[in-house]
Design a protein around this motif. Structure first.
Motif, PDB file in Angstrom:
ATOM      1  N   LEU A 158       0.809  -1.215   0.000  1.00  0.00           N
ATOM      2  CA  LEU A 158       0.000   0.000   0.000  1.00  0.00           C
ATOM      3  C   LEU A 158       0.843   1.266   0.000  1.00  0.00           C
ATOM      4  N   GLY A 159       2.023   1.195   0.539  1.00  0.00           N
ATOM      5  CA  GLY A 159       2.873   2.386   0.650  1.00  0.00           C
ATOM      6  C   GLY A 159       3.933   2.119   1.711  1.00  0.00           C
ATOM      7  N   GLU A 160       4.427   3.168   2.318  1.00  0.00           N
ATOM      8  CA  GLU A 160       5.394   3.000   3.386  1.00  0.00           C
ATOM      9  C   GLU A 160       5.262   4.143   4.388  1.00  0.00           C
ATOM     10  N   MET A 161       5.760   3.899   5.592  1.00  0.00           N
ATOM     11  CA  MET A 161       5.725   4.900   6.643  1.00  0.00           C
ATOM     12  C   MET A 161       7.147   5.249   7.052  1.00  0.00           C
ATOM     13  N   ARG A 162       7.458   6.550   7.035  1.00  0.00           N
ATOM     14  CA  ARG A 162       8.781   6.996   7.462  1.00  0.00           C
ATOM     15  C   ARG A 162       8.904   6.859   8.976  1.00  0.00           C
ATOM     16  N   MET A 163      10.073   6.450   9.409  1.00  0.00           N
ATOM     17  CA  MET A 163      10.338   6.283  10.827  1.00  0.00           C
ATOM     18  C   MET A 163      11.263   7.392  11.307  1.00  0.00           C
ATOM     19  N   MET A 164      11.114   7.762  12.579  1.00  0.00           N
ATOM     20  CA  MET A 164      11.946   8.837  13.134  1.00  0.00           C
ATOM     21  C   MET A 164      12.234   8.568  14.600  1.00  0.00           C
ATOM     22  N   LEU A 165      13.266   9.230  15.098  1.00  0.00           N
ATOM     23  CA  LEU A 165      13.621   9.155  16.511  1.00  0.00           C
ATOM     24  C   LEU A 165      12.897  10.267  17.252  1.00  0.00           C
ATOM     25  N   CYS A 166      12.276   9.929  18.381  1.00  0.00           N
ATOM     26  CA  CYS A 166      11.483  10.911  19.126  1.00  0.00           C
ATOM     27  C   CYS A 166      11.772  10.805  20.618  1.00  0.00           C
ATOM     28  N   ALA A 167      11.548  11.920  21.305  1.00  0.00           N
ATOM     29  CA  ALA A 167      11.611  11.947  22.758  1.00  0.00           C
ATOM     30  C   ALA A 167      10.779  13.125  23.249  1.00  0.00           C
ATOM     31  N   ALA A 168      10.431  13.086  24.517  1.00  0.00           N
ATOM     32  CA  ALA A 168       9.646  14.175  25.105  1.00  0.00           C
ATOM     33  C   ALA A 168      10.567  15.319  25.514  1.00  0.00           C
ATOM     34  N   PRO A 169      10.091  16.567  25.445  1.00  0.00           N
ATOM     35  CA  PRO A 169      10.918  17.714  25.873  1.00  0.00           C
ATOM     36  C   PRO A 169      11.451  17.566  27.291  1.00  0.00           C
ATOM     37  N   ALA A 170      10.632  17.049  28.211  1.00  0.00           N
ATOM     38  CA  ALA A 170      11.086  16.913  29.598  1.00  0.00           C
ATOM     39  C   ALA A 170      12.249  15.924  29.701  1.00  0.00           C
ATOM     40  N   TYR A 171      12.169  14.833  28.926  1.00  0.00           N
ATOM     41  CA  TYR A 171      13.259  13.866  28.939  1.00  0.00           C
ATOM     42  C   TYR A 171      14.544  14.501  28.412  1.00  0.00           C
ATOM     43  N   LEU A 172      14.446  15.237  27.314  1.00  0.00           N
ATOM     44  CA  LEU A 172      15.634  15.857  26.721  1.00  0.00           C
ATOM     45  C   LEU A 172      16.215  16.920  27.636  1.00  0.00           C
ATOM     46  N   GLU A 232       5.974   9.969  25.409  1.00  0.00           N
ATOM     47  CA  GLU A 232       5.460  11.297  25.723  1.00  0.00           C
ATOM     48  C   GLU A 232       5.566  11.592  27.220  1.00  0.00           C
ATOM     49  N   ALA A 233       5.546  10.542  28.043  1.00  0.00           N
ATOM     50  CA  ALA A 233       5.668  10.720  29.491  1.00  0.00           C
ATOM     51  C   ALA A 233       7.108  10.945  29.928  1.00  0.00           C
ATOM     52  N   GLY A 234       8.057  10.880  28.972  1.00  0.00           N
ATOM     53  CA  GLY A 234       9.440  11.196  29.302  1.00  0.00           C
ATOM     54  C   GLY A 234      10.269  10.024  29.767  1.00  0.00           C
ATOM     55  N   LEU A 235       9.911   8.797  29.352  1.00  0.00           N
ATOM     56  CA  LEU A 235      10.647   7.625  29.814  1.00  0.00           C
ATOM     57  C   LEU A 235      11.816   7.248  28.925  1.00  0.00           C
ATOM     58  N   GLY A 236      11.974   7.913  27.779  1.00  0.00           N
ATOM     59  CA  GLY A 236      13.113   7.594  26.951  1.00  0.00           C
ATOM     60  C   GLY A 236      12.917   7.947  25.495  1.00  0.00           C
ATOM     61  N   VAL A 237      13.828   7.424  24.668  1.00  0.00           N
ATOM     62  CA  VAL A 237      13.831   7.660  23.225  1.00  0.00           C
ATOM     63  C   VAL A 237      13.157   6.473  22.546  1.00  0.00           C
ATOM     64  N   ALA A 238      12.422   6.745  21.482  1.00  0.00           N
ATOM     65  CA  ALA A 238      11.741   5.672  20.767  1.00  0.00           C
ATOM     66  C   ALA A 238      11.777   5.935  19.271  1.00  0.00           C
ATOM     67  N   VAL A 239      11.723   4.855  18.504  1.00  0.00           N
ATOM     68  CA  VAL A 239      11.558   4.953  17.051  1.00  0.00           C
ATOM     69  C   VAL A 239      10.059   4.920  16.769  1.00  0.00           C
ATOM     70  N   MET A 240       9.567   5.961  16.123  1.00  0.00           N
ATOM     71  CA  MET A 240       8.140   6.089  15.871  1.00  0.00           C
ATOM     72  C   MET A 240       7.882   6.360  14.400  1.00  0.00           C
ATOM     73  N   GLY A 241       6.715   5.947  13.930  1.00  0.00           N
ATOM     74  CA  GLY A 241       6.301   6.280  12.579  1.00  0.00           C
ATOM     75  C   GLY A 241       5.766   7.693  12.526  1.00  0.00           C
ATOM     76  N   ASP A 242       6.124   8.429  11.463  1.00  0.00           N
ATOM     77  CA  ASP A 242       5.674   9.824  11.382  1.00  0.00           C
ATOM     78  C   ASP A 242       4.156   9.923  11.348  1.00  0.00           C
ATOM     79  N   LEU A 243       3.523   8.920  10.804  1.00  0.00           N
ATOM     80  CA  LEU A 243       2.065   8.906  10.767  1.00  0.00           C
ATOM     81  C   LEU A 243       1.468   8.807  12.159  1.00  0.00           C
ATOM     82  N   ASP A 244       2.124   8.037  13.033  1.00  0.00           N
ATOM     83  CA  ASP A 244       1.625   7.844  14.389  1.00  0.00           C
ATOM     84  C   ASP A 244       1.821   9.076  15.263  1.00  0.00           C
ATOM     85  N   VAL A 245       2.932   9.780  15.079  1.00  0.00           N
ATOM     86  CA  VAL A 245       3.274  10.857  16.024  1.00  0.00           C
ATOM     87  C   VAL A 245       3.026  12.246  15.457  1.00  0.00           C
TER      88      VAL A 245
END
Length: 302
Positions: A158-172, A232-245
């Motif tokens: 069907l297509g593809e979803m780009r992945m990215m590294l994300c973290a919450a501002p409080a964690y950073l 989002e609660a600040g527990l760490g870094v995660a790989v997320m799909g841009d569509l999801d976040v």
């Protein structure tokens, strides 16, 4: 028994058409062959069913009663064929779709035009990040991402979803913002459960550069939405799909990291039981999803 049912259908057509010749035209055979089928049916039943004259055919009393069952059988067979043709040619009935939790909210916008245009179509959505038994759950179409398990089901891309590294501002704010891929090794990680807390993170960067890092997960889950909430609660870094976040990024609940470095995209697939005889509801649903994934369609996958 099968041959007898065929002869019963022949009798019903003979009465319906009023002659052996008329039945032969409908059945694509000869009047002689039709007559032989009727005679054999009479021998099987041990009773005369039709009285033949030079001008017309007439059912006997026994034939009249027997014909009622034959006609009902033929009508049921025709109705079954019509229903099957309708399922084959028009999107009707219940469409059973399996989707991961994080993507399920996007199926409404993708399939809404199809449902609006076809009042005879209904949708059952089975939401689960676990690999459920698609046959047991009577799933018509399953949405899957990334590497697919070996299966007899057919994958339609069907297509593809780009992945990215994300973290919450409080964690950073507490742990610092990584500047290079190597900086990620000192951070807490959230990952989907995969049997081992350690995993290799592959990142693609400028000029075709590739980095592979062995990162240890502090938190794992079999549910992508739960991982996003923990991120989002600040527990760490995660790989997320841009569509999801997408919404979390706009709202500032998450921040993208290392914008020039990305994990490989995940292919998105619709799995179906067979490649050759898909009912219309499945074919139309796949096309609706492809339109939603297309660059000119609704913004779902950038």
């Amino acid at each position: 028994m099968i041959e007898q049912l065929k002869r019963m259908a022949v009798l019903a057509v003979v009465v319906e058409q009023g002659s052996m010749k008329g039945a032969a035209r409908v059945l694509g055979t000869t009047a002689s062959a039709v007559s032989q089928q009727v005679r054999q049916l009479e021998r099987d039943m041990g009773v005369t069913l039709l009285v033949r004259t030079t001008r017309k055919l007439r059912l006997t009393a026994a034939g009249q009663r027997f014909h009622e069952g034959c006609a009902a059988m033929l009508a049921a067979a025709r109705y079954a064929g019509e229903q099957l043709a309708q399922l084959r040619d028009a999107p009707v009935g219940e469409l059973r779709v399996s989707s991961p939790v994080g993507f399920a909210r996007h199926l409404g916008p993708a399939l809404a035009p199809l449902l609006a245009a076809n009042p005879g179509l209904s949708l059952h959505l089975q939401v689960d990040d676990a690999l459920i038994d698609l046959v047991e759950q009577r799933i018509d179409l399953a949405i899957r991402f990334g590497r697919l398990p070996d299966s007899t089901w057919v994958a339609h891309r069907l297509g593809e979803m780009r992945m990215m590294l994300c973290a919450a501002p409080a964690y950073l704010a507490a742990r610092g913002v990584p500047v290079t891929p190597a900086d990620l090794l000192s951070h807490d990680w959230l990952r989907t459960a995969g049997g081992s807390l350690g995993a290799t993170l592959e990142l693609h960067g400028p000029g075709g550069a590739v980095e592979r890092l062995r990162v240890q997960a502090r938190v794992t889950s079999n549910n992508q939405l739960s991982l996003q909430q923990m991120c989002e609660a600040g527990l760490g870094v995660a790989v997320m799909g841009d569509l999801d976040v997408e919404e979390a990024l706009k709202a500032g609940r998450l921040v993208p990291l290392l914008p020039h470095w990305h994990p490989p995209p995940l292919g998105m697939y619709a799995l179906t039981p067979r490649p050759d005889v898909q009912p219309a509801k499945v074919r139309f649903a796949i096309e609706a999803l492809r339109r939603a994934m297309a660059p000119s369609g609704p913004k779902m996958l950038a």
